[in-house]
Design a protein around this motif. Structure first.
Motif, PDB file in Angstrom:
ATOM      1  N   CYS A  36       0.817  -1.224   0.000  1.00 59.15           N
ATOM      2  CA  CYS A  36       0.000   0.000   0.000  1.00 59.15           C
ATOM      3  C   CYS A  36       0.847   1.269   0.000  1.00 59.15           C
ATOM      4  O   CYS A  36       0.462   2.269  -0.592  1.00 59.15           O
ATOM      5  N   LYS A  37       1.988   1.213   0.636  1.00 54.87           N
ATOM      6  CA  LYS A  37       2.858   2.392   0.650  1.00 54.87           C
ATOM      7  C   LYS A  37       3.251   2.768  -0.779  1.00 54.87           C
ATOM      8  O   LYS A  37       3.213   3.937  -1.162  1.00 54.87           O
ATOM      9  N   ALA A  38       3.596   1.775  -1.588  1.00 56.62           N
ATOM     10  CA  ALA A  38       3.970   2.015  -2.982  1.00 56.62           C
ATOM     11  C   ALA A  38       2.770   2.492  -3.800  1.00 56.62           C
ATOM     12  O   ALA A  38       2.884   3.433  -4.593  1.00 56.62           O
ATOM     13  N   LEU A  39       1.612   1.878  -3.611  1.00 58.35           N
ATOM     14  CA  LEU A  39       0.405   2.274  -4.344  1.00 58.35           C
ATOM     15  C   LEU A  39      -0.005   3.703  -3.979  1.00 58.35           C
ATOM     16  O   LEU A  39      -0.349   4.496  -4.849  1.00 58.35           O
ATOM     17  N   ASN A  40       0.076   4.042  -2.694  1.00 55.51           N
ATOM     18  CA  ASN A  40      -0.335   5.370  -2.253  1.00 55.51           C
ATOM     19  C   ASN A  40       0.594   6.481  -2.731  1.00 55.51           C
ATOM     20  O   ASN A  40       0.208   7.646  -2.720  1.00 55.51           O
ATOM     21  N   LYS A  41       1.790   6.149  -3.173  1.00 57.68           N
ATOM     22  CA  LYS A  41       2.661   7.168  -3.778  1.00 57.68           C
ATOM     23  C   LYS A  41       2.057   7.668  -5.081  1.00 57.68           C
ATOM     24  O   LYS A  41       2.138   8.844  -5.405  1.00 57.68           O
ATOM     25  N   ASP A  42       1.450   6.762  -5.853  1.00 55.49           N
ATOM     26  CA  ASP A  42       0.829   7.140  -7.121  1.00 55.49           C
ATOM     27  C   ASP A  42      -0.639   7.531  -6.963  1.00 55.49           C
ATOM     28  O   ASP A  42      -1.138   8.385  -7.685  1.00 55.49           O
ATOM     29  N   TYR A  43      -1.338   6.880  -6.046  1.00 53.80           N
ATOM     30  CA  TYR A  43      -2.768   7.117  -5.825  1.00 53.80           C
ATOM     31  C   TYR A  43      -2.974   7.370  -4.335  1.00 53.80           C
ATOM     32  O   TYR A  43      -3.145   6.428  -3.555  1.00 53.80           O
ATOM     33  N   HIS A  45      -5.213   8.276  -2.222  1.00 53.93           N
ATOM     34  CA  HIS A  45      -6.338   7.777  -1.425  1.00 53.93           C
ATOM     35  C   HIS A  45      -6.746   6.359  -1.797  1.00 53.93           C
ATOM     36  O   HIS A  45      -7.821   5.912  -1.437  1.00 53.93           O
ATOM     37  N   GLY A  46      -5.903   5.648  -2.529  1.00 48.77           N
ATOM     38  CA  GLY A  46      -6.192   4.278  -2.904  1.00 48.77           C
ATOM     39  C   GLY A  46      -6.832   4.158  -4.274  1.00 48.77           C
ATOM     40  O   GLY A  46      -7.058   5.148  -4.964  1.00 48.77           O
ATOM     41  N   VAL A  47      -7.116   2.915  -4.654  1.00 48.82           N
ATOM     42  CA  VAL A  47      -7.721   2.606  -5.955  1.00 48.82           C
ATOM     43  C   VAL A  47      -8.896   1.671  -5.732  1.00 48.82           C
ATOM     44  O   VAL A  47      -8.778   0.686  -5.005  1.00 48.82           O
ATOM     45  N   GLY A  48     -10.016   1.991  -6.372  1.00 49.82           N
ATOM     46  CA  GLY A  48     -11.194   1.146  -6.213  1.00 49.82           C
ATOM     47  C   GLY A  48     -11.923   0.908  -7.517  1.00 49.82           C
ATOM     48  O   GLY A  48     -11.699   1.587  -8.508  1.00 49.82           O
ATOM     49  N   LYS A  49     -12.783  -0.085  -7.475  1.00 53.45           N
ATOM     50  CA  LYS A  49     -13.633  -0.371  -8.628  1.00 53.45           C
ATOM     51  C   LYS A  49     -14.651   0.764  -8.765  1.00 53.45           C
ATOM     52  O   LYS A  49     -15.057   1.351  -7.757  1.00 53.45           O
ATOM     53  N   LYS A  65      -9.014   6.778  -6.520  1.00 52.26           N
ATOM     54  CA  LYS A  65      -8.964   6.611  -7.977  1.00 52.26           C
ATOM     55  C   LYS A  65      -9.892   5.459  -8.346  1.00 52.26           C
ATOM     56  O   LYS A  65      -9.830   4.379  -7.767  1.00 52.26           O
ATOM     57  N   ARG A  66     -10.763   5.688  -9.313  1.00 57.75           N
ATOM     58  CA  ARG A  66     -11.684   4.646  -9.772  1.00 57.75           C
ATOM     59  C   ARG A  66     -11.145   4.020 -11.058  1.00 57.75           C
ATOM     60  O   ARG A  66     -11.073   4.680 -12.081  1.00 57.75           O
ATOM     61  N   SER A  67     -10.755   2.751 -10.970  1.00 57.01           N
ATOM     62  CA  SER A  67     -10.215   2.038 -12.123  1.00 57.01           C
ATOM     63  C   SER A  67     -10.330   0.537 -11.881  1.00 57.01           C
ATOM     64  O   SER A  67      -9.681  -0.003 -10.976  1.00 57.01           O
ATOM     65  N   ALA A  68     -11.137  -0.112 -12.683  1.00 54.70           N
ATOM     66  CA  ALA A  68     -11.307  -1.565 -12.549  1.00 54.70           C
ATOM     67  C   ALA A  68     -10.001  -2.297 -12.856  1.00 54.70           C
ATOM     68  O   ALA A  68      -9.660  -3.272 -12.184  1.00 54.70           O
ATOM     69  N   GLY A  83     -13.898  -3.288  -2.140  1.00 48.88           N
ATOM     70  CA  GLY A  83     -13.731  -2.843  -3.530  1.00 48.88           C
ATOM     71  C   GLY A  83     -12.781  -1.668  -3.663  1.00 48.88           C
ATOM     72  O   GLY A  83     -12.638  -1.111  -4.746  1.00 48.88           O
ATOM     73  N   ILE A  84     -12.083  -1.300  -2.570  1.00 51.55           N
ATOM     74  CA  ILE A  84     -11.115  -0.213  -2.593  1.00 51.55           C
ATOM     75  C   ILE A  84      -9.813  -0.727  -1.973  1.00 51.55           C
ATOM     76  O   ILE A  84      -9.792  -1.138  -0.824  1.00 51.55           O
ATOM     77  N   ALA A  85      -8.737  -0.704  -2.747  1.00 52.27           N
ATOM     78  CA  ALA A  85      -7.433  -1.139  -2.241  1.00 52.27           C
ATOM     79  C   ALA A  85      -6.677   0.051  -1.676  1.00 52.27           C
ATOM     80  O   ALA A  85      -6.614   1.108  -2.303  1.00 52.27           O
ATOM     81  N   CYS A  86      -6.128  -0.124  -0.487  1.00 53.40           N
ATOM     82  CA  CYS A  86      -5.253   0.870   0.143  1.00 53.40           C
ATOM     83  C   CYS A  86      -5.914   2.225   0.360  1.00 53.40           C
ATOM     84  O   CYS A  86      -5.283   3.274   0.220  1.00 53.40           O
ATOM     85  N   GLU A  87      -7.188   2.223   0.745  1.00 57.83           N
ATOM     86  CA  GLU A  87      -7.863   3.504   0.949  1.00 57.83           C
ATOM     87  C   GLU A  87      -7.289   4.260   2.135  1.00 57.83           C
ATOM     88  O   GLU A  87      -6.940   3.677   3.151  1.00 57.83           O
ATOM     89  N   LYS A  88      -7.135   5.553   1.964  1.00 59.02           N
ATOM     90  CA  LYS A  88      -6.658   6.451   3.019  1.00 59.02           C
ATOM     91  C   LYS A  88      -7.523   7.694   3.018  1.00 59.02           C
ATOM     92  O   LYS A  88      -7.934   8.177   1.998  1.00 59.02           O
ATOM     93  N   LYS A  89      -7.758   8.219   4.178  1.00 63.90           N
ATOM     94  CA  LYS A  89      -8.556   9.437   4.294  1.00 63.90           C
ATOM     95  C   LYS A  89      -7.738  10.631   3.945  1.00 63.90           C
ATOM     96  O   LYS A  89      -6.584  10.691   3.958  1.00 63.90           O
TER      97      LYS A  89
END
Length: 89
Positions: A36-43, A45-49, A65-68, A83-89
């Motif tokens: 999640c640390k790596a994903l949150n650098k690009d997104y 607040h996380g990525v979700g469907k 970010k919404r992206s299937a 349905g949301i990976a690595c969500e952060k507020k």
């Protein structure tokens, strides 16, 4: 003649130095993040469907970010299976 060849070789050498690799949106969508640390650098607040809803008793995350495609590649990081990976507020 030698001068023309030298000029041509130098021009090609100089032009080759300016080559820069650029990641296209399609390549970014196919990226699997290590954690999640790596994903949150690009997104941040996380990525979700598309259409995913954050499961929380507090304020839900809505600015992810919404992206299937990206979600599917990183589904392992969706700990609460909402349905949301690595969500952060």
């Amino acid at each position: 003649m030698l001068r023309q060849i030298t000029t041509a070789v130098c021009t090609v050498a100089i032009a080759g130095v300016g080559v820069v690799a650029v990641t296209s949106p399609a390549e970014a969508a196919n990226k699997t993040y290590k954690n999640c640390k790596a994903l949150n650098k690009d997104y941040k607040h996380g990525v979700g469907k598309p259409g995913a809803k954050d499961k929380t008793s507090g304020t839900p995350v809505t600015n992810f970010k919404r992206s299937a495609k990206i979600y599917k590649k990183n589904k392992k990081s969706d700990r609460d299976k909402d349905g949301i990976a690595c969500e952060k507020k």
